[in-house]
Design a protein around this motif. Structure first.
Motif, mmCIF file in Angstrom:
data_model
loop_
_atom_site.group_PDB
_atom_site.id
_atom_site.type_symbol
_atom_site.label_atom_id
_atom_site.label_comp_id
_atom_site.label_asym_id
_atom_site.label_seq_id
_atom_site.Cartn_x
_atom_site.Cartn_y
_atom_site.Cartn_z
ATOM 1 N N ILE A 60 0.834 -1.210 0.000
ATOM 2 C CA ILE A 60 0.000 0.000 0.000
ATOM 3 C C ILE A 60 0.866 1.256 0.000
ATOM 4 C CG2 ILE A 60 -1.757 1.271 1.301
ATOM 5 C CD1 ILE A 60 -2.684 -1.405 2.431
ATOM 6 N N VAL A 61 2.033 1.182 0.652
ATOM 7 C CA VAL A 61 2.937 2.335 0.739
ATOM 8 C C VAL A 61 3.971 2.320 -0.384
ATOM 9 C CG1 VAL A 61 4.649 3.502 2.178
ATOM 10 C CG2 VAL A 61 2.637 2.448 3.232
ATOM 11 N N ILE A 62 4.549 1.148 -0.657
ATOM 12 C CA ILE A 62 5.620 1.042 -1.638
ATOM 13 C C ILE A 62 5.131 1.412 -3.036
ATOM 14 C CG2 ILE A 62 7.252 -0.527 -2.757
ATOM 15 C CD1 ILE A 62 7.979 0.101 0.104
ATOM 16 N N GLY A 63 3.905 1.005 -3.386
ATOM 17 C CA GLY A 63 3.361 1.310 -4.708
ATOM 18 C C GLY A 63 3.304 2.807 -4.987
ATOM 19 N N PRO A 64 2.611 3.584 -4.138
ATOM 20 C CA PRO A 64 2.583 5.035 -4.342
ATOM 21 C C PRO A 64 3.977 5.681 -4.259
ATOM 22 C CG PRO A 64 0.818 4.364 -2.875
ATOM 23 C CD PRO A 64 1.681 3.159 -3.087
ATOM 24 N N PHE A 65 4.850 5.146 -3.397
ATOM 25 C CA PHE A 65 6.225 5.670 -3.294
ATOM 26 C C PHE A 65 6.936 5.508 -4.639
ATOM 27 C CE2 PHE A 65 10.749 5.484 -2.454
ATOM 28 C CZ PHE A 65 10.954 6.448 -1.481
ATOM 29 N N ILE A 237 -14.969 -14.408 -3.278
ATOM 30 C CA ILE A 237 -14.496 -15.787 -3.422
ATOM 31 C C ILE A 237 -12.985 -15.793 -3.651
ATOM 32 C CG2 ILE A 237 -14.557 -17.841 -4.908
ATOM 33 C CD1 ILE A 237 -17.514 -17.248 -5.416
ATOM 34 N N TYR A 238 -12.521 -14.946 -4.577
ATOM 35 C CA TYR A 238 -11.091 -14.905 -4.886
ATOM 36 C C TYR A 238 -10.285 -14.355 -3.715
ATOM 37 C CZ TYR A 238 -6.887 -14.526 -7.746
ATOM 38 O OH TYR A 238 -5.611 -14.675 -8.252
ATOM 39 N N LEU A 239 -10.873 -13.442 -2.962
ATOM 40 C CA LEU A 239 -10.200 -12.902 -1.777
ATOM 41 C C LEU A 239 -9.942 -14.008 -0.760
ATOM 42 C CD1 LEU A 239 -9.183 -10.501 -0.060
ATOM 43 C CD2 LEU A 239 -11.529 -10.237 0.774
ATOM 44 N N PHE A 240 -10.953 -14.834 -0.514
ATOM 45 C CA PHE A 240 -10.795 -15.940 0.441
ATOM 46 C C PHE A 240 -9.716 -16.907 -0.043
ATOM 47 C CE2 PHE A 240 -11.650 -20.009 2.400
ATOM 48 C CZ PHE A 240 -12.011 -19.683 3.702
ATOM 49 N N ILE A 241 -9.725 -17.216 -1.336
ATOM 50 C CA ILE A 241 -8.730 -18.123 -1.902
ATOM 51 C C ILE A 241 -7.331 -17.537 -1.764
ATOM 52 C CG2 ILE A 241 -7.913 -19.173 -4.066
ATOM 53 C CD1 ILE A 241 -10.865 -19.324 -4.939
ATOM 54 N N THR A 242 -7.202 -16.236 -2.007
ATOM 55 C CA THR A 242 -5.894 -15.571 -1.925
ATOM 56 C C THR A 242 -5.385 -15.532 -0.489
ATOM 57 O OG1 THR A 242 -6.485 -14.186 -3.830
ATOM 58 C CG2 THR A 242 -4.634 -13.457 -2.490
ATOM 59 N N GLY A 354 0.940 -17.667 -7.442
ATOM 60 C CA GLY A 354 1.588 -16.366 -7.616
ATOM 61 C C GLY A 354 1.680 -15.948 -9.066
ATOM 62 N N GLY A 355 1.969 -16.911 -9.950
ATOM 63 C CA GLY A 355 2.064 -16.596 -11.360
ATOM 64 C C GLY A 355 0.724 -16.253 -11.991
ATOM 65 N N LEU A 356 -0.341 -16.868 -11.492
ATOM 66 C CA LEU A 356 -1.677 -16.623 -12.032
ATOM 67 C C LEU A 356 -2.310 -15.343 -11.484
ATOM 68 C CD1 LEU A 356 -3.159 -20.247 -11.846
ATOM 69 C CD2 LEU A 356 -2.605 -18.973 -13.936
ATOM 70 N N PHE A 357 -1.855 -14.881 -10.331
ATOM 71 C CA PHE A 357 -2.512 -13.756 -9.658
ATOM 72 C C PHE A 357 -2.672 -12.519 -10.543
ATOM 73 C CE2 PHE A 357 -2.376 -9.830 -7.228
ATOM 74 C CZ PHE A 357 -3.490 -9.972 -6.422
ATOM 75 N N PRO A 358 -1.578 -11.998 -11.160
ATOM 76 C CA PRO A 358 -1.763 -10.785 -11.970
ATOM 77 C C PRO A 358 -2.690 -11.003 -13.161
ATOM 78 C CG PRO A 358 0.451 -11.683 -12.257
ATOM 79 C CD PRO A 358 -0.170 -12.422 -11.124
ATOM 80 N N ALA A 373 -7.428 -3.109 -7.088
ATOM 81 C CA ALA A 373 -7.818 -4.516 -6.967
ATOM 82 C C ALA A 373 -6.714 -5.327 -6.287
ATOM 83 C CB ALA A 373 -8.122 -5.099 -8.344
ATOM 84 N N CYS A 374 -5.460 -5.079 -6.692
ATOM 85 C CA CYS A 374 -4.328 -5.784 -6.072
ATOM 86 C C CYS A 374 -4.228 -5.459 -4.588
ATOM 87 C CB CYS A 374 -3.027 -5.422 -6.782
ATOM 88 S SG CYS A 374 -2.873 -6.101 -8.442
ATOM 89 N N SER A 375 -4.419 -4.191 -4.250
ATOM 90 C CA SER A 375 -4.354 -3.789 -2.835
ATOM 91 C C SER A 375 -5.461 -4.460 -2.025
ATOM 92 C CB SER A 375 -4.480 -2.264 -2.713
ATOM 93 O OG SER A 375 -3.397 -1.620 -3.322
#
Length: 442
Positions: A60-65, A237-242, A354-358, A373-375
């Motif tokens: 959350i911090v590194i991205g905007p930085f 659903i995807y949040l729970f899986i992640t 991890g490879g499928l996530f993006p 969405a990633c955050s």
């Protein structure tokens, strides 16, 4: 000259990714931490959870930085944070500074935050430096180096420091400092020229159709707003899986499982050798999982006309096998050879996820609010990491006989609970695939 700078940036990014995955070696030093600082298994898992949490929360911090200050400043941040974390850990081993659970957790949080900065800078730069035609290969290469980080450092540990954890920690501090500092010089944006940007084959839009070209059905594109995401059943659903993606808990506790399997007669060198082997297997399998599942997903979508989420189901099925074997202590006699199979499955499953996530995040929610969405999906992941480690350490402590624990009782009960959660993840993966498969194609 531009191509030379771009290639140097890619090479430096690969090296940065190689040192960005050093937290994967935590299990190599966890037993030393427990004995040196007289920590309980719960405290060991807490420290690990804090370090892994930093990889997600600091996004959350590194991205905007990175967006504001660019790759060079982000690499400076990585240089300072990672090496500082390991130097403080080394000083605590020398009994020069505090070695309490809170302090050790802080040191590993710094390592995790710095690793995230290096990861962000490397991927961010390469996303700008390369066209969409080759960006998949480039990102896959970077993830390969990130994945084999554990392999490289576990071999360094086994070959040079099997009984010298302090020396290994100092090596972590110096090598991460040197590589990240090198990255701050060479990891840079080298934007494509006007010719590349205007060429139709290198744009993000649809490719031009020739008169004779067949029209290929495409899934209707989506671009959900943050509010729409939160109202979508697919998001939850995807949040729970992640959140409950299995892998990190096993990686953090694999040395503990090895000690339980080998028994009280095992020497430090034997444990170190087995730990290095298991970490190497996990690391290599994780790299293969990331590369293979990312590459095959395009084939699944374009040629087989099957939704990419089928691979999410397959990845979670692979991740279920180790939990199933470890939980069946009364039926299956666990050996280091069988544990090696478990490590390979953990690496493949976790790497695939991890490879499928993006790719899945883009498929499910679009690109307009991709960062959001990633955050949304990554920030809560520490809940699963912390909960999984608490489950493992709690059952381990119940099985303790004095200061050590040997036999399947040390891990079987915990893995039975984690297996129950994983079965729910499998069911949700099936539901998600069913939902995606029945969406209208246009």
């Amino acid at each position: 000259m531009r191509e030379t700078h771009r290639m140097l940036s890619l090479l430096a990014s690969c090296l940065v990714m190689l040192v960005a995955g050093t937290l994967a070696t935590y299990s190599l030093i966890s037993e030393s931490l427990r004995k040196t600082f007289k920590l309980s298994m719960s405290e060991i898992n807490l420290i690990s959870a804090v370090g892994n949490t930093a990889l997600y929360v600091t996004f959350i911090v590194i991205g905007p930085f990175y967006d504001k200050f660019g790759p060079r400043m982000t690499m400076y941040l990585a240089t300072i944070l990672v090496s500082l974390g390991y130097i403080l850990l080394w000083l605590s081993y020398q009994h020069l500074i505090d070695g309490s659970t809170i302090s050790l957790s802080l040191y590993f949080f710094l390592v995790g935050a710095g690793s995230n900065a290096g990861y962000m800078a490397s991927l961010g730069v390469c996303a700008v430096n390369y066209t969409k035609k080759v960006s998949g290969i480039v990102v896959g290469t970077l993830l390969l180096f990130y994945g084999i980080s554990g392999t490289v450092y576990s071999q360094i540990f086994a070959g040079l420091f099997p009984t010298d954890v302090k020396g290994f920690v100092l090596t972590l501090a110096t090598t991460t400092f040197a590589v990240n500092l090198l990255g701050s010089v060479f990891v840079e944006r080298v934007p494509l020229g006007t010719l590349h940007e205007e060429h139709p084959l290198l744009q993000d839009g649809p490719s031009p159709q020739t008169p004779d070209a067949p029209v290929i059905p495409r899934r209707q594109s989506v671009n959900l707003t943050p509010t729409q995401m939160l109202r979508s059943s697919s998001f939850w659903i995807y949040l729970f899986i992640t959140i409950w993606a299995q892998g990190l808990c096993y990686m953090s506790n694999v040395t503990t499982i090895i000690i339980a399997i080998l028994g009280p007669t095992a020497t430090e060198a034997q444990v170190a050798t087995q730990s290095a082997l298991q970490i190497t297997l996990i690391s290599v399998a994780q790299s293969i999982g990331r590369l293979f599942f990312s590459a095959i997903s395009d084939v699944v979508v374009q040629r087989l006309k099957i939704d990419r989420s089928i691979l999410l189901l397959l990845a979670n099925l692979i991740a279920t096998l180790p939990l199933l074997l470890l939980s069946m202590s009364g039926i299956v006699s666990m050996t280091t050879g069988l544990l090696a199979f478990c490590s390979v499955c953990v690496g493949l499953g976790f790497g695939a996820l991890g490879g499928l996530f993006p790719l899945l995040t883009k498929d499910f929610f679009g690109t307009q609010f991709y960062g959001t969405a990633c955050s949304f999906l990554l920030s809560p992941v520490p809940i699963g990491i912390l909960a999984s480690n608490i489950i493992f350490s709690s059952f381990y402590n119940l099985a303790l006989d004095g200061s050590d624990c040997f036999g399947p009782k040390c891990y079987s009960s915990a893995t039975q609970v984690l297996l129950a959660i994983q079965i729910l993840v499998l069911l949700l993966s099936m539901i998600l695939f069913y939902q995606r498969s029945h969406q209208k194609l246009t």
